[in-house]
Design an enzyme around this catalytic site. Structure first.
Site, mmCIF file in Angstrom:
data_model
loop_
_atom_site.group_PDB
_atom_site.id
_atom_site.type_symbol
_atom_site.label_atom_id
_atom_site.label_comp_id
_atom_site.label_asym_id
_atom_site.label_seq_id
_atom_site.Cartn_x
_atom_site.Cartn_y
_atom_site.Cartn_z
ATOM 1 N N LYS A 1 32.750 149.706 41.840
ATOM 2 C CA LYS A 1 32.760 148.651 40.830
ATOM 3 C C LYS A 1 33.955 148.765 39.883
ATOM 4 O O LYS A 1 34.368 147.769 39.297
ATOM 5 C CB LYS A 1 31.443 148.632 40.073
ATOM 6 C CG LYS A 1 30.300 148.248 41.018
ATOM 7 C CD LYS A 1 29.030 147.928 40.311
ATOM 8 C CE LYS A 1 28.010 147.335 41.270
ATOM 9 N NZ LYS A 1 27.495 148.301 42.263
HETATM 10 C C1 LIG Z 1 26.785 147.944 43.312
HETATM 11 C C2 LIG Z 1 26.672 148.890 44.445
HETATM 12 C C3 LIG Z 1 26.294 148.470 45.726
HETATM 13 C C4 LIG Z 1 25.930 147.032 46.016
HETATM 14 O O1 LIG Z 1 27.003 146.161 45.878
HETATM 15 P P1 LIG Z 1 26.749 144.576 45.750
HETATM 16 O O2 LIG Z 1 28.057 144.005 45.421
HETATM 17 O O3 LIG Z 1 25.728 144.402 44.664
HETATM 18 O O4 LIG Z 1 26.208 144.123 47.073
HETATM 19 C C5 LIG Z 1 26.272 149.398 46.748
HETATM 20 N N1 LIG Z 1 26.559 150.695 46.512
HETATM 21 C C6 LIG Z 1 26.901 151.146 45.293
HETATM 22 C C7 LIG Z 1 27.192 152.590 45.108
HETATM 23 C C8 LIG Z 1 26.975 150.260 44.220
HETATM 24 O O5 LIG Z 1 27.322 150.708 43.012
#
Ligand SMILES: *Cc1c(COP(=O)(O)O)cnc(C)c1O
Length: 471
Positions: free
Chosen positions: A113
């Site tokens: 993220k």
């Molecule tokens: C946010 C996240 C996901 C999921 O991603 P999306 O964009 O919500 O589908 C998967 N793995 C980790 C470690 C995350 O932080």
């Protein structure tokens, strides 16, 4: 480039308007009016670019209300080796024959993220300064979004963050990452409930247009188009590293929750990047896997959302999914609305199993899916450690397992590494009997003083807290 709402609102907006806005006024999600098409000459040129310049090229196709020199400077400031740990920014590593891990988790909070949120922080600061405005960011997190947002916005002028999270459901490391921040512009709010309760609160507050305007509420959840757009870049960067030349297809596997990450892959594919398959990896919360297998979309109640060992995927209602369904139904906003909104304005369930659009979906859009369990996760973590001396976090493990179910001869499979194992140490200990290594800058953070308030799962309580803390 103009942006429309998936639910058919007549207004068209430009990038910087939707940057600070979140959901469209009719409750829909913003999408560009069309996907710019990339030809082979452009791909050849982009292949040679460093990450920050690639990001600038892709972003400038979608952003025409920031002067190019400024956008270029924002990209250069965001994607540095200092922040992301290497010159490649998203280095690719071959694990076994034809299966690669794309490292997206070497930013400040050790999850993918950061890739989007660091850019968003710089875009917000730029745009707010230009307008002489302030913004209060209201978010919901099951762990990784919140810390990425807070590390991107801490100390930024004109921005406050109000971040809700499900009380007690994040890992101790995640809690410590967020709650140890002492910056005055960062507010942690622990909600008695699950992640979906937090998400519902954010939606309820955003739907109160009077409150939203008065307190200048914005969002950084994955419904934010700028985040999704930032993520498109690493599909190109991963492609260039995995494909020997630009006429070769590559597949991606994406550990999925809110469908934001894999939706960026969908956008890259719609732009013409030669992606063969997009594998949606889910855990026991398999609402997306069920859809891609059957055509039936069945939102789960909060009470039926399993608490799993890949908690960032514990989602019963994937907030970005509407974007893909909009394309799936031929961008017919009326049809989209009939699927997503019942007479009471609620999301519920729909069945496309008999719809020709769904039956062609795998072929037209390249989607496949898989589901993993806790036992699969442990087995994959052990196996990856034993055979490749590589530690993967539980979400990436779900991705690896899914990837192996959809391999095609001669087509490289890139698994997106969505977090580093230290964020989910308890599961690593369960699988391997020992803690994963911890970057020095996070030594002892669990013992630091915590800054957090606890509130019930009630939008009014959250509104009152925001109002109190906004002068
Ligand atoms: C946010 C996240 C996901 C999921 O991603 P999306 O964009 O919500 O589908 C998967 N793995 C980790 C470690 C995350 O932080």
């Amino acid at each position: 480039m103009n942006y429309l709402s998936t639910r058919g609102h007549p207004d068209r907006k430009r990038f910087c308007e939707i940057l600070l806005e979140g959901l469209a006024p009719d409750g829909g999600l913003y999408l560009p009016e069309h996907y710019p098409q990339i030809d082979t000459a452009t791909l050849a040129r982009w292949r040679e670019l460093p990450y920050a310049e690639l990001a600038f090229e892709i972003l400038s196709l979608y952003i025409d209300d920031i002067p190019p020199a400024d956008l270029k400077a924002i990209c250069a400031k965001t994607y540095t080796a200092e922040v992301f740990g290497s010159d490649e920014i998203v280095p690719l590593r071959e694990l076994e024959d034809g299966v690669y891990l794309e490292a997206l988790s070497n930013g400040p909070t050790l999850a993918f993220k950061d890739m989007a949120m660091q850019l968003l922080g710089n875009l917000f600061e730029y745009e707010l300064a230009r307008r002489g405005a302030e913004l209060n960011i209201l978010g919901a997190t099951s762990g990784d979004t919140g810390s990425a947002a807070e590390y991107a916005m801490r100390g930024k002028k004109g921005v406050r963050v109000f971040m809700t999270s499900p009380d007690g459901r994040m890992s101790p490391f995640q809690q410590a990452q967020m709650f140890s921040l002492q910056d005055q512009n960062i507010h942690n709010i622990a909600i008695s409930g699950v992640f979906d309760d937090c998400q519902d609160i954010v939606k309820a507050v955003s739907n109160d247009l009077g409150f939203k305007r008065k307190y200048r509420i914005g969002t950084v959840n994955s419904i934010n188009w700028a985040r999704l757009l930032a993520q498109v870049v690493y599909y190109f960067a991963g492609y260039f590293q995995a494909a020997a030349s630009n006429d070769k297809p590559v597949s991606f596997t994406v550990p999925s929750g809110n469908f934001g990450n894999v939706c960026a892959g969908h956008v890259a594919r719609m732009m013409g990047l030669p992606i063969q398959t997009l594998v949606v990896a889910t855990n026991e919360n398999d609402v997306l896997d069920e859809f891609f297998r059957t055509g039936i979309y069945r939102v789960r109640a909060a009470a039926d959302t399993h608490e799993t060992s890949s908690p960032s995927m514990d989602i019963s209602k994937a907030s970005n999914f509407e974007r893909f369904v909009f394309d799936l139904v031929g961008r017919d906003a009326g049809k989209l609305r009939s699927l997503f909104v019942d007479e009471l304005g609620r999301h519920g369930r729909f069945d496309l199993s008999a719809d020709p659009a769904f039956r062609q979906a795998a072929e037209r859009f390249g989607f496949k899916s898989s589901r993993s369990t806790h036992a699969d996760r442990l087995a994959t973590i052990r196996d990856t450690d034993r055979r490749f001396a590589t530690l993967v976090d539980p979400h990436t493990a779900d991705g690896l397992k899914a990837a192996r179910e959809h391999l095609a001869p001669g087509v490289p499979m890139v698994v997106l590494e969505t977090a580093l194992p230290i964020k989910f140490a308890a599961t690593l200990v369960e699988a391997l009997g020992h803690e994963p290594a911890r970057p020095a800058r996070f030594e002892g953070i669990e013992a630091l003083p915590k800054r957090v308030v606890k509130l019930p799962a009630d939008a009014e309580a959250v509104k009152a807290y925001i109002a109190q803390n906004c002068d």
